[in-house]
Scaffold this motif. Structure first.
Motif, PDB file in Angstrom:
ATOM      1  N   HIS A  82     -10.593  -1.170   0.082  1.00 16.56           N
ATOM      2  CA  HIS A  82      -9.522  -0.717   0.933  1.00 16.56           C
ATOM      3  C   HIS A  82      -8.299  -1.576   0.711  1.00 16.56           C
ATOM      4  O   HIS A  82      -7.214  -1.191   0.510  1.00 16.56           O
ATOM      5  CB  HIS A  82      -9.673  -0.237   2.383  1.00 16.56           C
ATOM      6  CG  HIS A  82      -8.435   0.051   3.131  1.00 16.56           C
ATOM      7  ND1 HIS A  82      -8.006   1.392   2.868  1.00 16.56           N
ATOM      8  CD2 HIS A  82      -7.708  -0.214   3.813  1.00 16.56           C
ATOM      9  CE1 HIS A  82      -6.910   1.603   3.847  1.00 16.56           C
ATOM     10  NE2 HIS A  82      -6.885   0.281   4.425  1.00 16.56           N
ATOM     11  N   THR A  83      -8.566  -2.808   0.935  1.00 14.71           N
ATOM     12  CA  THR A  83      -7.442  -3.947   0.726  1.00 14.71           C
ATOM     13  C   THR A  83      -6.888  -4.018  -0.510  1.00 14.71           C
ATOM     14  O   THR A  83      -5.819  -3.942  -0.765  1.00 14.71           O
ATOM     15  CB  THR A  83      -8.012  -5.362   1.201  1.00 14.71           C
ATOM     16  OG1 THR A  83      -8.648  -5.200   2.553  1.00 14.71           O
ATOM     17  CG2 THR A  83      -6.961  -6.411   1.182  1.00 14.71           C
ATOM     18  N   ARG A 106      -1.507  -0.416  -4.573  1.00 21.66           N
ATOM     19  CA  ARG A 106      -0.508   0.639  -4.309  1.00 21.66           C
ATOM     20  C   ARG A 106       0.707   0.285  -3.600  1.00 21.66           C
ATOM     21  O   ARG A 106       1.810   0.688  -4.339  1.00 21.66           O
ATOM     22  CB  ARG A 106      -1.183   1.731  -3.149  1.00 21.66           C
ATOM     23  CG  ARG A 106      -0.366   2.833  -2.826  1.00 21.66           C
ATOM     24  CD  ARG A 106      -0.824   3.745  -1.709  1.00 21.66           C
ATOM     25  NE  ARG A 106      -1.990   4.246  -2.277  1.00 21.66           N
ATOM     26  CZ  ARG A 106      -2.860   5.054  -1.436  1.00 21.66           C
ATOM     27  NH1 ARG A 106      -2.599   5.207  -0.096  1.00 21.66           N
ATOM     28  NH2 ARG A 106      -4.182   5.382  -2.177  1.00 21.66           N
ATOM     29  N   ALA A 107       0.863  -0.663  -3.040  1.00 20.24           N
ATOM     30  CA  ALA A 107       1.953  -1.642  -2.410  1.00 20.24           C
ATOM     31  C   ALA A 107       2.909  -1.986  -3.540  1.00 20.24           C
ATOM     32  O   ALA A 107       4.194  -1.859  -3.580  1.00 20.24           O
ATOM     33  CB  ALA A 107       1.837  -2.458  -1.345  1.00 20.24           C
ATOM     34  N   ASN A 112      -9.088   3.451  -8.839  1.00 18.73           N
ATOM     35  CA  ASN A 112      -9.497   2.943  -7.636  1.00 18.73           C
ATOM     36  C   ASN A 112     -10.448   3.834  -6.794  1.00 18.73           C
ATOM     37  O   ASN A 112     -11.248   3.242  -6.123  1.00 18.73           O
ATOM     38  CB  ASN A 112      -8.447   2.322  -6.543  1.00 18.73           C
ATOM     39  CG  ASN A 112      -7.853   1.112  -7.443  1.00 18.73           C
ATOM     40  OD1 ASN A 112      -8.401   0.204  -8.078  1.00 18.73           O
ATOM     41  ND2 ASN A 112      -6.363   0.897  -7.175  1.00 18.73           N
ATOM     42  N   GLN A 130     -14.208  -2.303   3.247  1.00 19.19           N
ATOM     43  CA  GLN A 130     -12.845  -3.253   3.639  1.00 19.19           C
ATOM     44  C   GLN A 130     -12.292  -3.852   2.482  1.00 19.19           C
ATOM     45  O   GLN A 130     -10.819  -3.908   2.346  1.00 19.19           O
ATOM     46  CB  GLN A 130     -13.182  -4.234   4.710  1.00 19.19           C
ATOM     47  CG  GLN A 130     -13.578  -3.608   6.132  1.00 19.19           C
ATOM     48  CD  GLN A 130     -12.243  -2.736   6.616  1.00 19.19           C
ATOM     49  OE1 GLN A 130     -11.190  -3.188   6.635  1.00 19.19           O
ATOM     50  NE2 GLN A 130     -12.587  -1.600   7.169  1.00 19.19           N
ATOM     51  N   THR A 150      -4.715  -0.869  -0.918  1.00 21.72           N
ATOM     52  CA  THR A 150      -3.710  -0.905  -0.519  1.00 21.72           C
ATOM     53  C   THR A 150      -2.614  -1.977  -1.014  1.00 21.72           C
ATOM     54  O   THR A 150      -1.447  -1.812  -1.377  1.00 21.72           O
ATOM     55  CB  THR A 150      -3.912  -1.189   0.819  1.00 21.72           C
ATOM     56  OG1 THR A 150      -4.607  -0.483   1.508  1.00 21.72           O
ATOM     57  CG2 THR A 150      -2.582  -1.358   1.766  1.00 21.72           C
ATOM     58  N   GLU A 151      -3.176  -3.102  -1.617  1.00 20.66           N
ATOM     59  CA  GLU A 151      -2.228  -4.215  -2.347  1.00 20.66           C
ATOM     60  C   GLU A 151      -1.707  -3.542  -3.644  1.00 20.66           C
ATOM     61  O   GLU A 151      -0.405  -3.830  -3.878  1.00 20.66           O
ATOM     62  CB  GLU A 151      -3.189  -5.339  -2.483  1.00 20.66           C
ATOM     63  CG  GLU A 151      -3.342  -5.872  -1.293  1.00 20.66           C
ATOM     64  CD  GLU A 151      -4.245  -7.546  -1.555  1.00 20.66           C
ATOM     65  OE1 GLU A 151      -4.415  -8.208  -0.432  1.00 20.66           O
ATOM     66  OE2 GLU A 151      -4.761  -7.532  -2.442  1.00 20.66           O
TER      67      GLU A 151
END
Length: 556
Positions: free
Chosen positions: A373-374, A380-381, A306, A370, A377-378
């Motif tokens: 990044h979204t 990685r979570a 990523n 954006q 983040t998803e």
């Protein structure tokens, strides 16, 4: 008066005369031994025949001393077990009838192959009954758990098989890798069927409240004929209907019984049972660790991927922006060669286009940033949630192991110190009790003291070496201090050896009955006292009054 009928003796003598015929000699008889008394020179038997559970014939028999060794040795060699009640046998007997004692069968020979054949017939009948009822393969269809956490163990109390099994089971329990609950049952003799059935029923009831992962049935081996007690229909039925898979280790790898055939796994021996459980659990722990490592690697690779994609998008946007600026600059240079009025209009137009391109580029860059990044983040979570769930589950298991080890490390030095203090107090009490007999048993006391402390030192040294890699530095230091104290105590006992004290010029005064005399007043009350020197004892008679006139100054 005329006597009617014949006397009882005449009747019995008539029966005895008829029973002496050859047809009642050396007759082979099938029967079951219900009592076997082998406490004297002869063996006395109770023989029966049953039908549908009811005794239809019963007779006493005897094996006389002259024939006892031949019959018992022949039977044991042929079947691997001794004569005992509960066995089906084929006996060669002669009928013996005496008026005073009645009818008796004298055993002259025995056929061991008949008893073995009856055992096989019994096994076949049990298997056919289970197949007919549709239960024979029920336990084999039970699935095995991936990891064994709680196991029920059925075994004779205190058997050698239980000891072999516990060597590995206690190690697993001490590290929190598995929990075992033991149930004692008789597996040999007439009580074997009822004892095993009661415990199997109890285990299945407890399984409903707190489930077991498996049931292990073990015993310590023995003669092949002893397996006959395990070939009973009631126990086999309970195992077939068991709620959990059954693993057997009955001590016979070549000769199997019904319980081995209907169980999920036949391990053969108790040692192999615990080896199977240990290997399975360790394999699962190893696989879990590999999964954790794989998840960590995937997470790291996803982050790198990523990051690289984001960097590539940024470069592409920057390049597009540079191309737009270059095109706008080229347009302005071309327009400058035209008329002044047209040039001004073109400059204004291209300036507005440039601003629009910049604005669009900024908006597009912000949207792409954006979106990236979204997505990062998803992703990685998701990876962290998966990793944390696996990590939490396995950390809990490893925490239990660490907790057991920490408890062991805390309690071990205290237990070791208490053992040392008890040993020291016992030696001190023995020293004070037996000091008045020091001269007579000096050699024995010296050897005993040396052996006792040498064994204690060797045992503590062995334990120290065995656990040195596992104990923290404070525990190792404590064990070293205790070892030094034991050596110092041994040196103290050697210094206070009675013979060593006598060699310095001291003597021991005692009465004729062996009690020590410690004061002059006590000596004056005795007619005769004994003085023990290093090499011999001298009897003396005290006279005069007790005074301190001749007392040396160094004793004042």
């Amino acid at each position: 008066m005329t006597k009617k009928g014949i006397s009882l003796l005449e009747l019995q003598e008539s029966i005895a005369a008829k029973l002496k015929a050859d047809e009642f000699k050396d007759v082979w008889v099938r029967c079951e031994i219900t009592e076997c008394n082998d406490k004297g020179r002869h063996i006395y038997l109770d023989l029966t025949e049953s039908s549908d559970g009811n005794i239809i014939a019963k007779q006493k028999a005897s094996i006389w001393q002259s024939n006892k060794s031949f019959i018992t040795e022949k039977f044991q060699k042929g079947t691997g077990t001794k004569l005992q009640k509960g066995l089906q046998v084929l006996l060669c007997v002669s009928v013996d009838y005496k008026p005073a004692f009645g009818l008796n069968l004298v055993v002259k020979d025995i056929d061991p192959s008949f008893t073995e054949g009856q055992l096989q017939v019994k096994i076949k009948e049990i298997k056919n009954a289970l197949v007919k009822m549709g239960m024979f393969g029920l336990n084999k269809d039970k699935p095995l758990p991936q990891y064994f956490e709680r196991i029920a163990v059925l075994t004779p109390a205190g058997s050698a098989g239980e000891g072999d099994f516990k060597q590995g089971a206690d190690l697993l329990e001490s590290h929190g890798l598995c929990e075992f609950e033991y149930f004692a049952a008789t597996m040999q003799g007439l009580q074997a069927e009822s004892s095993m059935s009661q415990q199997l029923k109890k285990i299945n009831l407890q399984h409903k409240e707190t489930p077991y992962d498996a049931l292990i049935i073990i015993r310590g081996g023995g003669a092949v004929a002893d397996l006959s007690w395990l070939n009973n229909f009631t126990s086999a039925k309970y195992i077939c209907n068991s709620y959990m898979p059954v693993i057997t280790g009955l001590g016979h790898e070549r000769d199997i019984c019904v319980l081995d055939e209907i169980s999920k796994i036949n391990a053969g021996t108790p040692s192999k049972c615990i080896e199977y459980i240990t290997k399975n659990n360790l394999d699962q722990i190893y696989k879990a660790q590999k999964k954790i490592d794989s998840i960590k690697a995937l997470k790291h690779q996803a982050i790198l991927t990523n990051t690289h994609a984001t960097h590539t998008r940024k470069q592409r946007i920057s390049q597009e922006y540079g191309n737009a600026v270059a095109r706008a600059t080229l347009s302005k240079l071309q327009a400058r060669s035209n008329a002044q009025s047209v040039l001004k209009q073109q400059i204004k137009y291209h300036l507005s286009q440039t601003e629009n391109a910049k604005r669009v580029a900024r908006v597009r860059f912000w949207e792409l940033t954006q979106y990236a990044h979204t997505r990062i983040t998803e992703r990685r979570a998701t990876i962290e949630n998966t990793f944390n769930s696996h990590r939490t589950r396995h950390i809990d298991s490893l925490s239990k192991v660490k907790m057991h080890m920490d408890n062991f490390m805390i309690t071990f030095p205290a237990k070791l110190l208490r053992s040392y203090l008890k040993a020291s107090q016992a030696v001190a009490r023995a020293f004070h009790i037996k000091i008045h007999n020091a001269r007579n048993n000096y050699a024995e006391r010296t050897v005993y003291t040396k052996d006792t402390f040498s064994n204690a030192l060797a045992r503590i040294a062995g334990q120290t070496l065995s656990f040195h890699t596992k104990l923290p530095n404070t525990a190792v230091l404590k064990i070293s201090q205790i070892s030094e104290q034991l050596v110092a105590t041994k040196r103290e006992i050697y210094l206070f050896n009675p013979m060593k004290i006598l060699s310095k010029g001291y003597v021991i005064a005692r009465s004729t009955d062996g009690k020590p005399i410690t004061t002059a007043k006590e000596a004056q009350n005795k007619n005769s006292i004994l003085l023990d020197f290093q090499d011999s004892t001298i009897p003396v008679t005290p006279n005069g009054d007790a005074s301190n006139e001749q007392r040396p100054k160094y004793l004042s």
